[in-house]
Design an enzyme around this catalytic site. Structure first.
Site, mmCIF file in Angstrom:
data_model
loop_
_atom_site.group_PDB
_atom_site.id
_atom_site.type_symbol
_atom_site.label_atom_id
_atom_site.label_comp_id
_atom_site.label_asym_id
_atom_site.label_seq_id
_atom_site.Cartn_x
_atom_site.Cartn_y
_atom_site.Cartn_z
ATOM 1 N N TYR A 256 9.196 -44.608 57.499
ATOM 2 C CA TYR A 256 9.831 -45.934 57.589
ATOM 3 C C TYR A 256 11.327 -45.841 57.273
ATOM 4 O O TYR A 256 12.158 -46.420 57.978
ATOM 5 C CB TYR A 256 9.163 -46.919 56.622
ATOM 6 C CG TYR A 256 7.674 -47.079 56.823
ATOM 7 C CD1 TYR A 256 7.103 -46.967 58.082
ATOM 8 C CD2 TYR A 256 6.822 -47.342 55.755
ATOM 9 C CE1 TYR A 256 5.729 -47.103 58.273
ATOM 10 C CE2 TYR A 256 5.450 -47.476 55.934
ATOM 11 C CZ TYR A 256 4.919 -47.352 57.187
ATOM 12 O OH TYR A 256 3.565 -47.486 57.362
ATOM 13 N N ASN B 112 2.328 -43.431 49.066
ATOM 14 C CA ASN B 112 2.233 -42.920 50.445
ATOM 15 C C ASN B 112 3.605 -42.423 50.904
ATOM 16 O O ASN B 112 4.301 -43.070 51.691
ATOM 17 C CB ASN B 112 1.698 -44.012 51.371
ATOM 18 C CG ASN B 112 1.254 -43.456 52.712
ATOM 19 O OD1 ASN B 112 1.653 -42.351 53.092
ATOM 20 N ND2 ASN B 112 0.445 -44.213 53.421
ATOM 21 N N GLU C 245 4.416 -53.302 54.514
ATOM 22 C CA GLU C 245 4.203 -52.920 53.119
ATOM 23 C C GLU C 245 3.333 -51.672 53.097
ATOM 24 O O GLU C 245 2.557 -51.438 54.037
ATOM 25 C CB GLU C 245 3.570 -54.058 52.322
ATOM 26 C CG GLU C 245 2.250 -54.500 52.846
ATOM 27 C CD GLU C 245 1.930 -55.949 52.481
ATOM 28 O OE1 GLU C 245 2.854 -56.733 52.232
ATOM 29 O OE2 GLU C 245 0.726 -56.253 52.450
ATOM 30 N N ILE D 261 -0.316 -48.138 60.864
ATOM 31 C CA ILE D 261 0.161 -47.081 61.752
ATOM 32 C C ILE D 261 -0.494 -45.815 61.258
ATOM 33 O O ILE D 261 -0.503 -45.537 60.054
ATOM 34 C CB ILE D 261 1.691 -46.978 61.817
ATOM 35 C CG1 ILE D 261 2.091 -45.860 62.792
ATOM 36 C CG2 ILE D 261 2.323 -46.785 60.453
ATOM 37 C CD1 ILE D 261 3.525 -45.920 63.244
ATOM 38 N N ALA D 262 -1.113 -45.081 62.153
ATOM 39 C CA ALA D 262 -1.827 -43.879 61.729
ATOM 40 C C ALA D 262 -1.873 -42.864 62.856
ATOM 41 O O ALA D 262 -1.905 -43.211 64.031
ATOM 42 C CB ALA D 262 -3.250 -44.232 61.291
HETATM 43 C C1 LIG Z 1 2.070 -41.538 57.785
HETATM 44 C C2 LIG Z 1 1.578 -41.038 59.147
HETATM 45 C C3 LIG Z 1 1.311 -42.250 60.038
HETATM 46 C C4 LIG Z 1 2.661 -40.157 59.794
HETATM 47 O O1 LIG Z 1 2.220 -39.835 61.097
HETATM 48 P P1 LIG Z 1 2.778 -38.562 61.882
HETATM 49 O O2 LIG Z 1 2.478 -38.750 63.332
HETATM 50 O O3 LIG Z 1 2.289 -37.324 61.251
HETATM 51 O O4 LIG Z 1 4.357 -38.697 61.637
HETATM 52 P P2 LIG Z 1 5.533 -38.080 62.520
HETATM 53 O O5 LIG Z 1 5.146 -36.693 62.970
HETATM 54 O O6 LIG Z 1 5.933 -39.042 63.559
HETATM 55 O O7 LIG Z 1 6.674 -37.920 61.418
HETATM 56 C C5 LIG Z 1 7.755 -38.829 61.349
HETATM 57 C C6 LIG Z 1 8.398 -38.734 59.959
HETATM 58 O O8 LIG Z 1 7.468 -39.163 58.953
HETATM 59 C C7 LIG Z 1 7.676 -38.414 57.756
HETATM 60 N N1 LIG Z 1 6.468 -37.639 57.479
HETATM 61 C C8 LIG Z 1 5.375 -37.520 58.263
HETATM 62 N N2 LIG Z 1 4.440 -36.777 57.634
HETATM 63 C C9 LIG Z 1 4.959 -36.426 56.448
HETATM 64 C C10 LIG Z 1 4.466 -35.673 55.349
HETATM 65 N N3 LIG Z 1 3.240 -35.127 55.347
HETATM 66 N N4 LIG Z 1 5.244 -35.539 54.263
HETATM 67 C C11 LIG Z 1 6.489 -36.085 54.217
HETATM 68 N N5 LIG Z 1 7.024 -36.803 55.247
HETATM 69 C C12 LIG Z 1 6.258 -36.965 56.339
HETATM 70 C C13 LIG Z 1 8.862 -37.503 58.022
HETATM 71 O O9 LIG Z 1 10.038 -38.223 57.676
HETATM 72 C C14 LIG Z 1 8.795 -37.347 59.529
HETATM 73 O O10 LIG Z 1 10.027 -37.019 60.097
HETATM 74 P P3 LIG Z 1 10.441 -35.442 60.277
HETATM 75 O O11 LIG Z 1 9.347 -34.831 61.087
HETATM 76 O O12 LIG Z 1 11.733 -35.508 61.003
HETATM 77 O O13 LIG Z 1 10.524 -34.879 58.900
HETATM 78 C C15 LIG Z 1 0.297 -40.164 58.978
HETATM 79 O O14 LIG Z 1 0.494 -39.228 57.931
HETATM 80 C C16 LIG Z 1 -0.963 -40.940 58.726
HETATM 81 O O15 LIG Z 1 -1.649 -41.364 59.669
HETATM 82 N N6 LIG Z 1 -1.343 -41.169 57.434
HETATM 83 C C17 LIG Z 1 -2.574 -41.914 57.117
HETATM 84 C C18 LIG Z 1 -2.467 -43.389 57.469
HETATM 85 C C19 LIG Z 1 -1.313 -44.051 56.729
HETATM 86 O O16 LIG Z 1 -1.123 -43.841 55.537
HETATM 87 N N7 LIG Z 1 -0.543 -44.887 57.449
HETATM 88 C C20 LIG Z 1 0.620 -45.582 56.886
HETATM 89 C C21 LIG Z 1 0.280 -46.837 56.173
HETATM 90 S S1 LIG Z 1 -0.238 -48.132 57.291
#
Ligand SMILES: CC(C)(COP(=O)(O)OP(=O)(O)OC[C@H]1O[C@@H](n2cnc3c(N)ncnc32)[C@H](O)[C@@H]1OP(=O)(O)O)[C@@H](O)C(=O)NCCC(=O)NCCS
Length: 149
Positions: free
Chosen positions: A114, A107, A102, A73-74
Protein backbone atom coordinates in the site's frame (compact mmCIF):
# COMPACT_ATOMS: atom_id res chain seq x y z
CA UNK A 1 2.86 -20.43 -18.84
CA UNK A 2 0.62 -18.09 -20.85
CA UNK A 3 0.58 -14.43 -19.84
CA UNK A 4 -1.64 -13.75 -16.83
CA UNK A 5 -4.87 -11.96 -17.63
CA UNK A 6 -6.57 -9.34 -15.44
CA UNK A 7 -10.36 -9.29 -15.77
CA UNK A 8 -13.53 -8.50 -13.79
CA UNK A 9 -14.74 -11.47 -11.78
CA UNK A 10 -18.18 -12.92 -12.52
CA UNK A 11 -20.59 -14.95 -10.43
CA UNK A 12 -19.10 -18.08 -11.99
CA UNK A 13 -15.85 -17.26 -10.17
CA UNK A 14 -17.48 -17.27 -6.71
CA UNK A 15 -16.59 -20.89 -5.78
CA UNK A 16 -12.93 -20.34 -6.71
CA UNK A 17 -12.90 -17.03 -4.86
CA UNK A 18 -14.25 -18.74 -1.76
CA UNK A 19 -11.49 -21.37 -1.94
CA UNK A 20 -8.97 -18.55 -2.30
CA UNK A 21 -10.48 -16.74 0.70
CA UNK A 22 -10.06 -19.87 2.83
CA UNK A 23 -6.39 -20.10 1.82
CA UNK A 24 -5.50 -16.41 2.03
CA UNK A 25 -7.67 -15.38 5.01
CA UNK A 26 -8.01 -18.58 7.09
CA UNK A 27 -9.05 -16.58 10.19
CA UNK A 28 -12.03 -14.85 8.59
CA UNK A 29 -12.77 -16.02 5.04
CA UNK A 30 -15.75 -14.53 3.25
CA UNK A 31 -18.51 -17.08 2.78
CA UNK A 32 -20.15 -17.94 -0.54
CA UNK A 33 -23.12 -15.80 0.54
CA UNK A 34 -20.90 -12.80 1.34
CA UNK A 35 -19.15 -13.10 -2.00
CA UNK A 36 -22.46 -13.41 -3.84
CA UNK A 37 -23.83 -10.38 -2.03
CA UNK A 38 -20.69 -8.41 -2.94
CA UNK A 39 -21.05 -9.35 -6.61
CA UNK A 40 -24.73 -8.34 -6.55
CA UNK A 41 -24.01 -4.96 -5.02
CA UNK A 42 -24.19 -1.99 -7.38
CA UNK A 43 -21.06 -0.54 -5.78
CA UNK A 44 -19.14 -3.82 -5.48
CA UNK A 45 -16.10 -4.44 -7.66
CA UNK A 46 -14.24 -7.71 -8.11
CA UNK A 47 -11.18 -8.26 -10.27
CA UNK A 48 -9.04 -11.33 -10.73
CA UNK A 49 -5.76 -12.28 -12.33
CA UNK A 50 -5.77 -15.75 -13.83
CA UNK A 51 -3.25 -17.78 -15.75
CA UNK A 52 -3.93 -21.06 -17.56
CA UNK A 53 -7.32 -21.34 -15.88
CA UNK A 54 -5.93 -20.87 -12.37
CA UNK A 55 -6.94 -18.02 -10.09
CA UNK A 56 -3.69 -16.26 -9.11
CA UNK A 57 -4.86 -13.09 -7.34
CA UNK A 58 -8.01 -11.07 -6.69
CA UNK A 59 -9.28 -7.77 -5.40
CA UNK A 60 -12.66 -7.06 -3.79
CA UNK A 61 -13.58 -3.41 -3.41
CA UNK A 62 -16.33 -0.86 -3.69
CA UNK A 63 -16.63 2.37 -5.62
CA UNK A 64 -18.91 5.26 -4.80
CA UNK A 65 -17.42 7.99 -7.00
CA UNK A 66 -15.10 9.65 -6.34
CA UNK A 67 -14.15 7.24 -3.57
CA UNK A 68 -13.12 3.63 -3.48
CA UNK A 69 -12.54 1.22 -0.64
CA UNK A 70 -10.51 -1.97 -0.81
CA UNK A 71 -11.93 -4.85 1.25
CA UNK A 72 -9.69 -7.68 0.12
CA UNK A 73 -6.59 -8.05 -1.97
CA UNK A 74 -4.83 -11.39 -2.07
CA UNK A 75 -2.46 -13.45 -4.13
CA UNK A 76 -2.56 -17.23 -3.85
CA UNK A 77 0.61 -18.47 -2.06
CA UNK A 78 2.07 -20.11 -5.19
CA UNK A 79 1.97 -16.82 -7.10
CA UNK A 80 3.20 -14.34 -4.49
CA UNK A 81 5.94 -11.77 -5.06
CA UNK A 82 5.44 -11.74 -8.82
CA UNK A 83 3.77 -8.32 -8.92
CA UNK A 84 0.16 -9.53 -9.17
CA UNK A 85 -1.21 -7.60 -6.18
CA UNK A 86 0.55 -4.46 -7.35
CA UNK A 87 -0.96 -4.90 -10.81
CA UNK A 88 -4.50 -5.40 -9.45
CA UNK A 89 -4.35 -2.48 -7.05
CA UNK A 90 -2.73 -0.15 -9.58
CA UNK A 91 -5.48 -0.92 -12.09
CA UNK A 92 -8.18 -0.30 -9.47
CA UNK A 93 -6.62 3.02 -8.47
CA UNK A 94 -6.09 4.24 -12.03
CA UNK A 95 -9.24 6.38 -12.30
CA UNK A 96 -9.95 6.81 -8.61
CA UNK A 97 -9.14 10.13 -6.91
CA UNK A 98 -9.60 8.81 -3.40
CA UNK A 99 -9.23 5.36 -1.89
CA UNK A 100 -9.42 3.97 1.63
CA UNK A 101 -8.48 0.68 3.20
CA UNK A 102 -7.56 -0.86 6.53
CA UNK A 103 -5.17 -3.65 7.38
CA UNK A 104 -3.91 -5.62 10.35
CA UNK A 105 -0.96 -3.83 11.94
CA UNK A 106 1.20 -6.96 11.66
CA UNK A 107 0.58 -7.41 7.91
CA UNK A 108 3.85 -5.90 6.76
CA UNK A 109 3.70 -7.33 3.23
CA UNK A 110 0.36 -5.63 2.60
CA UNK A 111 1.40 -2.39 4.29
CA UNK A 112 4.53 -2.19 2.13
CA UNK A 113 2.42 -2.78 -0.96
CA UNK A 114 0.00 0.00 0.00
CA UNK A 115 2.74 2.45 0.95
CA UNK A 116 4.61 1.75 -2.28
CA UNK A 117 1.49 2.79 -4.19
CA UNK A 118 1.12 6.07 -2.32
CA UNK A 119 -1.21 5.16 0.54
CA UNK A 120 -0.61 7.21 3.69
CA UNK A 121 -1.48 5.91 7.14
CA UNK A 122 -4.15 8.18 8.65
CA UNK A 123 -4.84 6.46 11.92
CA UNK A 124 -5.14 3.34 14.02
CA UNK A 125 -8.31 1.61 15.21
CA UNK A 126 -7.26 -0.16 18.43
CA UNK A 127 -8.18 -3.84 18.79
CA UNK A 128 -10.33 -3.69 15.68
CA UNK A 129 -9.58 -7.23 14.49
CA UNK A 130 -10.37 -10.42 16.38
CA UNK A 131 -8.78 -13.87 16.33
CA UNK A 132 -6.25 -12.65 17.30
CA UNK A 133 -7.11 -9.21 18.61
CA UNK A 134 -5.09 -6.64 16.73
CA UNK A 135 -5.10 -2.97 15.76
CA UNK A 136 -6.23 -1.89 12.31
CA UNK A 137 -4.07 0.62 10.47
CA UNK A 138 -6.17 3.00 8.38
CA UNK A 139 -4.80 4.09 5.03
CA UNK A 140 -5.85 6.65 2.48
CA UNK A 141 -4.63 7.49 -1.01
CA UNK A 142 -5.61 10.91 -2.27
CA UNK A 143 -4.54 11.53 -5.84
CA UNK A 144 -4.54 15.30 -6.28
CA UNK A 145 -3.91 14.92 -9.99
CA UNK A 146 -7.59 13.98 -10.39
CA UNK A 147 -8.88 17.23 -8.90
CA UNK A 148 -10.66 19.36 -11.50
CA UNK A 149 -10.83 23.07 -10.72
C1 LIG B 1 -0.05 -8.90 0.62
C2 LIG B 1 -0.19 -9.70 -0.68
C3 LIG B 1 -1.55 -9.38 -1.30
C4 LIG B 1 0.92 -9.28 -1.66
O1 LIG B 1 0.68 -9.93 -2.88
P1 LIG B 1 1.84 -10.17 -3.95
O2 LIG B 1 1.20 -10.46 -5.27
O3 LIG B 1 2.80 -11.17 -3.44
O4 LIG B 1 2.54 -8.73 -4.00
P2 LIG B 1 3.42 -8.12 -5.18
O5 LIG B 1 4.30 -9.20 -5.76
O6 LIG B 1 2.55 -7.38 -6.12
O7 LIG B 1 4.36 -7.13 -4.36
C5 LIG B 1 4.13 -5.73 -4.36
C6 LIG B 1 4.84 -5.11 -3.16
O8 LIG B 1 4.27 -5.60 -1.94
C7 LIG B 1 5.28 -5.70 -0.94
N1 LIG B 1 5.42 -7.10 -0.56
C8 LIG B 1 4.82 -8.16 -1.12
N2 LIG B 1 5.14 -9.29 -0.45
C9 LIG B 1 5.97 -8.92 0.54
C10 LIG B 1 6.63 -9.63 1.58
N3 LIG B 1 6.50 -10.95 1.74
N4 LIG B 1 7.37 -8.93 2.46
C11 LIG B 1 7.51 -7.59 2.35
N5 LIG B 1 6.92 -6.85 1.36
C12 LIG B 1 6.16 -7.52 0.48
C13 LIG B 1 6.56 -5.17 -1.57
O9 LIG B 1 6.60 -3.76 -1.35
C14 LIG B 1 6.31 -5.44 -3.04
O10 LIG B 1 7.04 -4.60 -3.88
P3 LIG B 1 8.53 -5.07 -4.38
O11 LIG B 1 8.33 -6.39 -5.05
O12 LIG B 1 8.92 -3.99 -5.33
O13 LIG B 1 9.37 -5.16 -3.16
C15 LIG B 1 -0.02 -11.22 -0.41
O14 LIG B 1 1.11 -11.44 0.42
C16 LIG B 1 -1.23 -11.88 0.20
O15 LIG B 1 -2.13 -12.34 -0.51
N6 LIG B 1 -1.30 -11.98 1.57
C17 LIG B 1 -2.44 -12.62 2.23
C18 LIG B 1 -3.72 -11.81 2.10
C19 LIG B 1 -3.55 -10.42 2.70
O16 LIG B 1 -3.01 -10.26 3.78
N7 LIG B 1 -4.06 -9.40 1.98
C20 LIG B 1 -3.96 -8.00 2.41
C21 LIG B 1 -5.01 -7.59 3.37
S1 LIG B 1 -6.62 -7.47 2.59
Amino acid sequence: MTAPVCRPATKADIPLLQEAEALCFPRDPWSLAQLASHMDSAVGRAWIIEAEGALCAYLLASVIPPEGEVFRIATLPLYRQKGYARRLLSAFLADLPLCYLEVRASNLAARRLYESLGFIQTGVRPDYYQNPTEDACLYKKNDDTHIRL
